[in-house]
Design a protein around this motif. Structure first.
Motif, PDB file in Angstrom:
ATOM      1  N   THR A 165       0.882  -1.196   0.032  1.00  0.00           N
ATOM      2  CA  THR A 165      -0.103   0.199  -0.033  1.00  0.00           C
ATOM      3  C   THR A 165       0.722   1.328  -0.022  1.00  0.00           C
ATOM      4  OG1 THR A 165      -1.793   1.197   1.106  1.00  0.00           O
ATOM      5  CG2 THR A 165      -0.109  -0.012   2.493  1.00  0.00           C
ATOM      6  N   LYS A 166       0.279   2.307  -0.908  1.00  0.00           N
ATOM      7  CA  LYS A 166       1.050   3.522  -0.886  1.00  0.00           C
ATOM      8  C   LYS A 166       0.179   4.486  -0.104  1.00  0.00           C
ATOM      9  CE  LYS A 166       3.620   2.792  -4.890  1.00  0.00           C
ATOM     10  NZ  LYS A 166       3.919   3.213  -6.332  1.00  0.00           N
ATOM     11  N   THR A 167      -1.370   4.280   0.312  1.00  0.00           N
ATOM     12  CA  THR A 167      -2.075   5.246   0.788  1.00  0.00           C
ATOM     13  C   THR A 167      -2.289   4.866   2.300  1.00  0.00           C
ATOM     14  OG1 THR A 167      -4.059   3.852   0.272  1.00  0.00           O
ATOM     15  CG2 THR A 167      -3.327   5.433  -1.465  1.00  0.00           C
ATOM     16  N   LEU A 229     -12.480   1.688  -2.654  1.00  0.00           N
ATOM     17  CA  LEU A 229     -11.212   2.105  -3.580  1.00  0.00           C
ATOM     18  C   LEU A 229     -11.490   3.646  -3.490  1.00  0.00           C
ATOM     19  CD1 LEU A 229     -11.447  -0.240  -6.685  1.00  0.00           C
ATOM     20  CD2 LEU A 229      -9.423   0.230  -5.197  1.00  0.00           C
ATOM     21  N   ASN A 232      -9.993   5.571  -0.600  1.00  0.00           N
ATOM     22  CA  ASN A 232      -8.414   5.656  -0.764  1.00  0.00           C
ATOM     23  C   ASN A 232      -7.835   4.191  -0.540  1.00  0.00           C
ATOM     24  OD1 ASN A 232      -6.618   7.527  -1.453  1.00  0.00           O
ATOM     25  ND2 ASN A 232      -5.891   7.558   0.549  1.00  0.00           N
ATOM     26  N   ASP A 234      -6.107   1.087  -1.732  1.00  0.00           N
ATOM     27  CA  ASP A 234      -5.155   0.760  -2.921  1.00  0.00           C
ATOM     28  C   ASP A 234      -4.958  -0.515  -2.927  1.00  0.00           C
ATOM     29  OD1 ASP A 234      -3.150   1.047  -1.017  1.00  0.00           O
ATOM     30  OD2 ASP A 234      -1.902   2.186  -2.237  1.00  0.00           O
ATOM     31  N   ALA A 251     -10.771  -3.258  -8.959  1.00  0.00           N
ATOM     32  CA  ALA A 251      -9.334  -3.027  -8.493  1.00  0.00           C
ATOM     33  C   ALA A 251      -8.519  -2.784  -9.774  1.00  0.00           C
ATOM     34  CB  ALA A 251      -8.634  -4.037  -7.591  1.00  0.00           C
ATOM     35  N   LYS A 255      -6.726   0.388 -11.430  1.00  0.00           N
ATOM     36  CA  LYS A 255      -5.211   0.168 -11.403  1.00  0.00           C
ATOM     37  C   LYS A 255      -4.667   0.136 -10.086  1.00  0.00           C
ATOM     38  CE  LYS A 255      -4.566   2.404 -16.181  1.00  0.00           C
ATOM     39  NZ  LYS A 255      -3.980   3.183 -16.748  1.00  0.00           N
ATOM     40  N   LYS A 256      -5.178  -0.384  -9.170  1.00  0.00           N
ATOM     41  CA  LYS A 256      -4.943  -0.746  -7.888  1.00  0.00           C
ATOM     42  C   LYS A 256      -4.800  -2.358  -7.665  1.00  0.00           C
ATOM     43  CE  LYS A 256      -5.471   3.552  -6.809  1.00  0.00           C
ATOM     44  NZ  LYS A 256      -4.397   4.685  -6.954  1.00  0.00           N
ATOM     45  N   TRP A 257      -4.032  -2.648  -6.566  1.00  0.00           N
ATOM     46  CA  TRP A 257      -3.882  -4.053  -6.510  1.00  0.00           C
ATOM     47  C   TRP A 257      -5.158  -4.853  -5.912  1.00  0.00           C
ATOM     48  CZ3 TRP A 257       0.104  -5.674  -8.732  1.00  0.00           C
ATOM     49  CH2 TRP A 257       1.403  -4.872  -8.807  1.00  0.00           C
ATOM     50  N   TYR A 277      -3.045  -6.661 -12.199  1.00  0.00           N
ATOM     51  CA  TYR A 277      -3.254  -5.924 -11.162  1.00  0.00           C
ATOM     52  C   TYR A 277      -3.629  -6.931  -9.913  1.00  0.00           C
ATOM     53  CZ  TYR A 277      -2.901  -1.924 -13.888  1.00  0.00           C
ATOM     54  OH  TYR A 277      -2.823  -1.092 -14.639  1.00  0.00           O
TER      55      TYR A 277
END
Length: 352
Positions: A165-167, A229, A232, A234, A251, A255-257, A277
């Protein structure tokens, strides 16, 4: 006393079974010759009765079908796989299992905890037939309860999600709010929090009962994932059977995992357009369990009691088929370390 055992790695080491991804429904059987019971002059062996979602779910039921295919190929007998019906009752399941027993199939596997009451009833009437049930414990001298440590595989999925995760927000979508799926959620959330306490876990169940479509409605899964999603998330992990395909679609579209379940969903042909993904999948060697039961019957030593498939015997796990898995900093090492901790007992994974 019922015998409770933990299968060895040799018995369950068929997690790499190639899943025959087929979307066709209905009842199928193929003639052969060889071991198994006799009925009408034809040797009959393994029969499986599918859970909600049926064959072609690219997940739970297809994994069981892979075990059937391996047994059919190795033992050369006739097999059968039977689809569920819309809105069916326990009486329908009793009739299905009874019909298979009368036809001479042995063993007979109910794929899913919903077969519990029906199997308990039918197994008593056919003591010479071996029965198996996936994801539930049923008492009986001729019943093998094939259960899995889903919480352990889900813990590893949580570790992966926390690293990816980046979020600092990830999601969990469960098909139906029942104890079995609660195990997935508990393990996942623990894995996330043990890896990074700052990461928020959003959880949602699609329905309260299976009859409402929690395991068989991709549209419900898609809507739930889209909601997460939008908040937020991801990385979204799903334990929702056929409904999980909607989660993966949502997802991938964003373009999220996505994290798959039961089978290595990165390799599923029907999900190929989303595979980029699908970060990983928390797997259960359902095919291996089904095959192990068939082999035990073929060998004249039918498995009975509770057969537990956990990380120690590779009955559950986390796959790294997607090349991107290895590219995320620290992910592979964190998952390996977590697996070692669970196996040696230093990490105790919750079940609820």
């Amino acid at each position: 006393m019922r015998r409770i055992s933990k299968l060895t790695s040799v018995a369950v080491g068929v997690a790499s079974l190639a899943l025959a991804a087929t979307a066709c429904g209905g009842t199928s059987s193929e003639a052969g010759s060889g071991g198994g019971g006799e009925s009408g002059g034809e040797a009959k062996g393994l029969a499986i009765a599918y859970d909600i979602g049926g064959k072609g779910d690219q997940s739970f039921n297809d994994a069981a079908y892979a075990g059937l295919e391996k047994a059919k190929k190795e033992f050369g007998y006739k097999t059968a796989d039977i689809e569920p019906t819309e809105g069916e009752t326990d009486a329908d399941k009793v009739q299905r299992l009874t019909s298979l027993a009368k036809q001479g199939y042995n063993p007979i596997v109910g794929v899913g905890f919903a077969y519990g009451p029906a199997m308990e009833e039918v197994a008593k009437k056919y003591p010479k037939v071996s029965f198996g049930i996936v994801d539930s414990v049923v008492e009986g001298d001729n019943v093998a309860s094939l259960v899995f440590a889903e919480n352990e595989a889900s813990y590893l999925a949580g570790v992966a999600a926390a690293k990816a995760t980046k979020t600092d927000t990830v999601g969990f979508v469960g098909g139906v709010d029942v104890p079995l799926i609660n195990k997935f959620e508990a393990g996942f959330e623990q894995g996330v929090k043990d890896t990074n306490p700052k990461v928020k876990v959003l959880s949602q169940y699609l329905t309260q009962t299976a009859e409402e479509g929690g395991f068989s409605s991709p549209d419900k899964g898609k809507a739930a994932a889209e909601a997460q999603l939008e908040k937020n998330a991801d990385v979204v992990y799903q334990a929702a059977g056929l409904s999980g395909q909607g989660v993966i679609e949502a997802a991938a579209t964003a373009k999220k995992w996505a994290i798959g379940v039961d089978s290595d969903q990165y390799k599923q042909e029907a999900l190929a357009k989303y595979k980029k993904y699908i970060l990983t999948s928390a797997t259960k060697d359902i095919g291996g369990a089904v095959y192990a039961l068939a082999k035990s019957v073929e060998d004249g030593k039918p498995l009975t009691g509770t057969q537990t498939f956990d990380l120690k015997v590779n009955g559950v796990g986390l796959v790294d088929s997607n090349p991107e898995f290895a590219k995320i900093p620290g992910l592979s090492d964190a998952v390996t370390k977590a697996k070692e901790g669970i196996v040696d007992g230093s990490i105790k994974v919750k079940t609820e």
